[in-house]
Design a protein around this motif. Structure first.
Motif, PDB file in Angstrom:
ATOM      1  N   VAL A   1       0.871  -1.182   0.000  1.00 41.03           N
ATOM      2  CA  VAL A   1       0.000   0.000   0.000  1.00 41.03           C
ATOM      3  C   VAL A   1       0.908   1.232   0.000  1.00 41.03           C
ATOM      4  N   THR A   2       0.426   2.307  -0.578  1.00 38.97           N
ATOM      5  CA  THR A   2       1.175   3.581  -0.590  1.00 38.97           C
ATOM      6  C   THR A   2       0.332   4.644   0.107  1.00 38.97           C
ATOM      7  N   ILE A   3       0.886   5.250   1.132  1.00 36.45           N
ATOM      8  CA  ILE A   3       0.178   6.227   1.968  1.00 36.45           C
ATOM      9  C   ILE A   3       1.002   7.512   2.001  1.00 36.45           C
ATOM     10  N   GLY A   4       0.338   8.644   2.067  1.00 34.84           N
ATOM     11  CA  GLY A   4       1.017   9.933   2.113  1.00 34.84           C
ATOM     12  C   GLY A   4       1.847  10.108   3.371  1.00 34.84           C
TER      13      GLY A   4
ATOM     14  N   PRO B   1       0.822   8.762  10.102  1.00 36.48           N
ATOM     15  CA  PRO B   1       1.900   8.233  10.955  1.00 36.48           C
ATOM     16  C   PRO B   1       2.266   6.817  10.529  1.00 36.48           C
ATOM     17  N   TRP B   2       3.554   6.598  10.293  1.00 40.22           N
ATOM     18  CA  TRP B   2       3.957   5.285   9.787  1.00 40.22           C
ATOM     19  C   TRP B   2       3.740   4.183  10.812  1.00 40.22           C
ATOM     20  N   ARG B   3       3.825   4.520  12.122  1.00 32.23           N
ATOM     21  CA  ARG B   3       3.599   3.503  13.131  1.00 32.23           C
ATOM     22  C   ARG B   3       2.141   3.038  13.118  1.00 32.23           C
ATOM     23  N   GLN B   4       1.258   3.997  12.879  1.00 31.67           N
ATOM     24  CA  GLN B   4      -0.159   3.639  12.781  1.00 31.67           C
ATOM     25  C   GLN B   4      -0.404   2.741  11.568  1.00 31.67           C
ATOM     26  N   ILE B   5       0.261   3.054  10.452  1.00 35.69           N
ATOM     27  CA  ILE B   5       0.085   2.244   9.231  1.00 35.69           C
ATOM     28  C   ILE B   5       0.582   0.824   9.479  1.00 35.69           C
ATOM     29  N   HIS B   6       1.744   0.723  10.156  1.00 34.26           N
ATOM     30  CA  HIS B   6       2.258  -0.611  10.478  1.00 34.26           C
ATOM     31  C   HIS B   6       1.245  -1.389  11.301  1.00 34.26           C
TER      32      HIS B   6
ATOM     33  N   GLU C   1     -12.042   2.079   9.445  1.00 35.02           N
ATOM     34  CA  GLU C   1     -12.443   2.220  10.843  1.00 35.02           C
ATOM     35  C   GLU C   1     -11.564   3.221  11.593  1.00 35.02           C
ATOM     36  N   SER C   2     -10.295   3.346  11.187  1.00 37.12           N
ATOM     37  CA  SER C   2      -9.371   4.267  11.866  1.00 37.12           C
ATOM     38  C   SER C   2      -9.335   5.641  11.210  1.00 37.12           C
ATOM     39  N   GLY C   3     -10.087   5.844  10.137  1.00 36.93           N
ATOM     40  CA  GLY C   3     -10.141   7.145   9.476  1.00 36.93           C
ATOM     41  C   GLY C   3      -8.885   7.476   8.702  1.00 36.93           C
ATOM     42  N   VAL C   4      -8.141   6.477   8.266  1.00 33.13           N
ATOM     43  CA  VAL C   4      -6.925   6.704   7.471  1.00 33.13           C
ATOM     44  C   VAL C   4      -7.259   6.438   6.016  1.00 33.13           C
ATOM     45  N   GLN C   5      -6.953   7.419   5.188  1.00 26.61           N
ATOM     46  CA  GLN C   5      -7.243   7.283   3.764  1.00 26.61           C
ATOM     47  C   GLN C   5      -6.107   6.511   3.067  1.00 26.61           C
ATOM     48  N   ILE C   6      -6.510   5.554   2.255  1.00 32.70           N
ATOM     49  CA  ILE C   6      -5.523   4.821   1.446  1.00 32.70           C
ATOM     50  C   ILE C   6      -5.402   5.574   0.128  1.00 32.70           C
ATOM     51  N   MET C   7      -4.422   6.458   0.068  1.00 30.58           N
ATOM     52  CA  MET C   7      -4.267   7.265  -1.138  1.00 30.58           C
ATOM     53  C   MET C   7      -2.799   7.656  -1.267  1.00 30.58           C
ATOM     54  N   SER C   8      -2.410   7.958  -2.474  1.00 32.48           N
ATOM     55  CA  SER C   8      -1.043   8.413  -2.762  1.00 32.48           C
ATOM     56  C   SER C   8      -1.143   9.811  -3.360  1.00 32.48           C
ATOM     57  N   PRO C   9      -1.014  10.872  -2.534  1.00 34.83           N
ATOM     58  CA  PRO C   9      -1.257  12.238  -3.040  1.00 34.83           C
ATOM     59  C   PRO C   9      -0.176  12.708  -4.008  1.00 34.83           C
ATOM     60  N   HIS C  10      -0.626  13.401  -5.055  1.00 31.54           N
ATOM     61  CA  HIS C  10       0.255  14.096  -5.990  1.00 31.54           C
ATOM     62  C   HIS C  10      -0.146  15.575  -5.969  1.00 31.54           C
TER      63      HIS C  10
ATOM     64  N   ALA D   1      -1.417   6.896  17.197  1.00 34.33           N
ATOM     65  CA  ALA D   1      -2.877   6.853  17.171  1.00 34.33           C
ATOM     66  C   ALA D   1      -3.330   5.396  17.062  1.00 34.33           C
ATOM     67  N   ALA D   2      -4.488   5.128  17.649  1.00 29.50           N
ATOM     68  CA  ALA D   2      -5.008   3.755  17.676  1.00 29.50           C
ATOM     69  C   ALA D   2      -5.063   3.182  16.249  1.00 29.50           C
ATOM     70  N   PRO D   3      -4.665   1.973  16.133  1.00 30.04           N
ATOM     71  CA  PRO D   3      -4.387   0.995  17.199  1.00 30.04           C
ATOM     72  C   PRO D   3      -2.904   0.890  17.559  1.00 30.04           C
ATOM     73  N   ALA D   4      -2.045   1.816  17.094  1.00 31.26           N
ATOM     74  CA  ALA D   4      -0.628   1.743  17.416  1.00 31.26           C
ATOM     75  C   ALA D   4      -0.423   1.962  18.899  1.00 31.26           C
ATOM     76  N   LYS D   5       0.585   1.280  19.453  1.00 29.97           N
ATOM     77  CA  LYS D   5       0.899   1.402  20.876  1.00 29.97           C
ATOM     78  C   LYS D   5       2.311   1.945  21.016  1.00 29.97           C
TER      79      LYS D   5
END
Length: 546
Positions: free
Chosen positions: A430-433, A437-442, A504-513, A531-535
């Motif tokens: 997946v590619t995220i802007g 937060p990368w920890r949240q994405i992980h 559910e976490s409100g993170v958009q899966i998008m690659s902004p240009h 941010a949840a669910p990251a600890k």
């Protein structure tokens, strides 16, 4: 004057030499003339004598035709004239004339005698006279009504007997064919259409039919021989047919007896080869089952190695048997061998390439039947491994055939090889802007992977950041599954779980240009790094935990 005289003398000498050369050439041409073609005097299907010279002027063929006409005319007249031989000469060439009464039928010269026979002219003429008497007697008997009626009657009886025997052979053939058909159907019903019963019984049936055909041909020969011998004129034809039958049977028997030592040698070689092949088969079957271990031979390659060794054993046996095969030294065998060698030479290049490719794939153990692989752009389950190609069935249930030569130059991704120990690795990207937060994405990706039932819990899923691109970060999720064949369905479930987790976490899966630089920096605030669910880690500061 002297010069003119010398010229005429020289011209005269040249003419003499030319004439002498022409005479020698003509003499040589006459001497080089081929001898006339011999002709056999045959009357009433009986050979009387052979003419080999132009005695009296006519060639041998004309002499034979004239003599036959005289003998037939004498036989038609029905007169009983004594046949005798008289010394006879034409010019200075001596000969012997065969006469009927005072009429000359034909004459024989010394040149008519075969030079290799060492027979005398008188003996040849005497035997020819006896044959003429036999011919005349045959014509006399043939004109007898009693002989004709007796021959016709016996011929009719023989024909009826022959027809009855042929009908009996037909009944036997029909019953044997029906019996074999029943046996084939019964065997096929027991084996459910499998096995070699159909071909075995079919071969035996063809052999029996050939034997019946041979018996029918013998009956035809015997019938014709009997019918021909009932009439004096055709009796020699019956003798020829009978001689042909016994001669052919004798030649066949002699050939069979002469071939017996070779057949015995072939049987011994085949017997020994079968014993060796049985040992080889047992050893490699045990190796494939893991009972015994042979250095350099793995259980996966035991079957292929067994086939190669078996082919080598039987090829060596065939090379030993070939000289003992009846007729192996004949021109027919030699011609067929040359033709097969020529055809193999023309068409073996591509076949050998495919065979070598199959051997490389087998001994490299890159593929097994049932493995889930990716070869180029072909992904699916290995259905068949043959000596020339590999068959793969993809997720669309399409069978794809790949030649072995193509496989040698392609990268093979085998997803099933390590599935039994740690499972088959499954990945997705997946590619995220940069504002996420990368920890949240992980944490979201790992959470999505753990929510899929077919993903293994151990080893646990993990995420790598594969690239920091100009506009987005590339994340790759790694997880393991048990069955490689379930890659596509599990990957579909994993994609759905990822979408649900991000939504559910409100993170958009998008690659902004961006077309223009934003007024504010596109950052992920530090307060949102966990941010949840990251600890956050255990030793993080209170501000970071907030």
């Amino acid at each position: 004057m002297k010069s003119g005289l010398r010229f005429f003398v020289s011209l005269f000498c040249y003419l003499c030499l030319a004439l002498s050369s022409w005479g020698v050439a003509n003499a040589a041409d006459k001497n080089d003339e081929p001898p006339p073609q011999e002709a056999t005097l045959t009357v009433a299907n009986r050979d009387i004598t052979v003419f080999r010279s132009s005695y009296g002027g006519p060639p041998p063929k004309v002499r034979a035709e004239r003599a036959a006409a005289r003998i037939e005319q004498l036989a038609d007249e029905g007169r009983r004239l004594p046949v005798s031989t008289v010394a006879y000469s034409i010019g200075e060439i001596p000969g012997v004339a065969v006469m009927a009464g005072d009429k000359i039928l034909f004459a024989i010269s010394q040149k008519d005698i075969d030079s290799d026979s060492n027979r005398s002219l008188e003996l040849e003429a005497s035997e020819a006279a006896k044959r003429v008497e036999e011919v005349i007697a045959v014509y006399r008997d043939q004109s007898s009504l009693k002989t004709i009626l007796r021959g016709i009657g016996l011929s009719i009886l023989a024909t009826l007997a022959f027809a009855g025997l042929i009908w009996l052979l037909h009944i036997v053939r029909v019953r044997i064919t029906s019996r074999f058909t029943t046996l084939i159907e019964r065997r096929l019903a027991l084996t459910k259409g499998l096995g070699w019963a159909r071909y075995t019984y079919g071969l035996v049936l063809r052999i029996v039919q050939l034997l019946l055909l041979a018996i029918a041909l013998v009956l035809i020969d015997v019938w014709l021989t009997f019918v021909f011998k009932q009439f004096p004129i055709t009796a020699p034809l019956g003798d020829h047919l009978l001689d042909f039958l016994f001669g052919y049977a004798g030649d066949f028997g002699d050939a069979a007896l002469a071939a017996m030592p070779g057949i015995v040698a072939i049987a011994i070689i085949v017997f020994i080869t079968q014993a060796i092949a049985g040992v080889v088969r047992s050893v490699f079957d045990a190796t494939q089952a893991g009972t015994i271990a042979i250095p350099g031979i793995h259980p996966e390659t035991a079957s292929a190695t067994r086939r190669i060794v078996m082919v080598g054993v039987w090829a060596f046996a065939f090379a030993l048997c070939y000289p003992y095969i009846p007729g192996s030294s004949s021109d027919v065998f030699k011609g067929v061998s040359v033709l097969l060698g020529f055809l193999l030479t023309l068409g073996s290049a591509g076949v050998v390439s495919q065979l070598m490719g199959g051997l490389v794939l087998t001994y490299s153990r890159a593929l097994r039947v049932g493995d889930y692989v990716l070869i180029g752009d072909v992904e699916g389950v290995v259905q068949e491994l043959s000596t020339l190609s590999v068959k793969i069935v993809n997720v669309r249930n399409e069978e794809i055939t790949i030649p072995n030569a193509v496989l040698l130059g392609a990268a093979i991704h085998n997803y099933s090889r390590r599935a039994e120990s740690v499972g088959t690795l499954l990945t997705t990207k997946v590619t995220i802007g940069y504002d996420a937060p990368w920890r949240q994405i992980h944490a979201l990706l790992i959470q999505a992977a753990k929510s899929v039932d077919e993903v293994r819990k151990t080893p646990e899923p993990y995420v790598y950041q594969r690239a920091l691109n100009d506009f987005y970060v590339e994340y790759e999720l790694f997880c393991h599954i048990d069955e490689a064949r379930r890659r596509v369905p599990v990957l579909s479930l994993l994609h759905g779980a990822i979408q649900d987790a991000f939504n559910e976490s409100g993170v958009q899966i998008m690659s902004p240009h961006f077309f223009a630089q934003p007024a504010q920096a596109v950052l992920s605030p530090k307060a949102q790094w966990y941010a949840a669910p990251a600890k956050p880690p255990q030793n993080a500061s209170p501000e970071t935990k907030q």
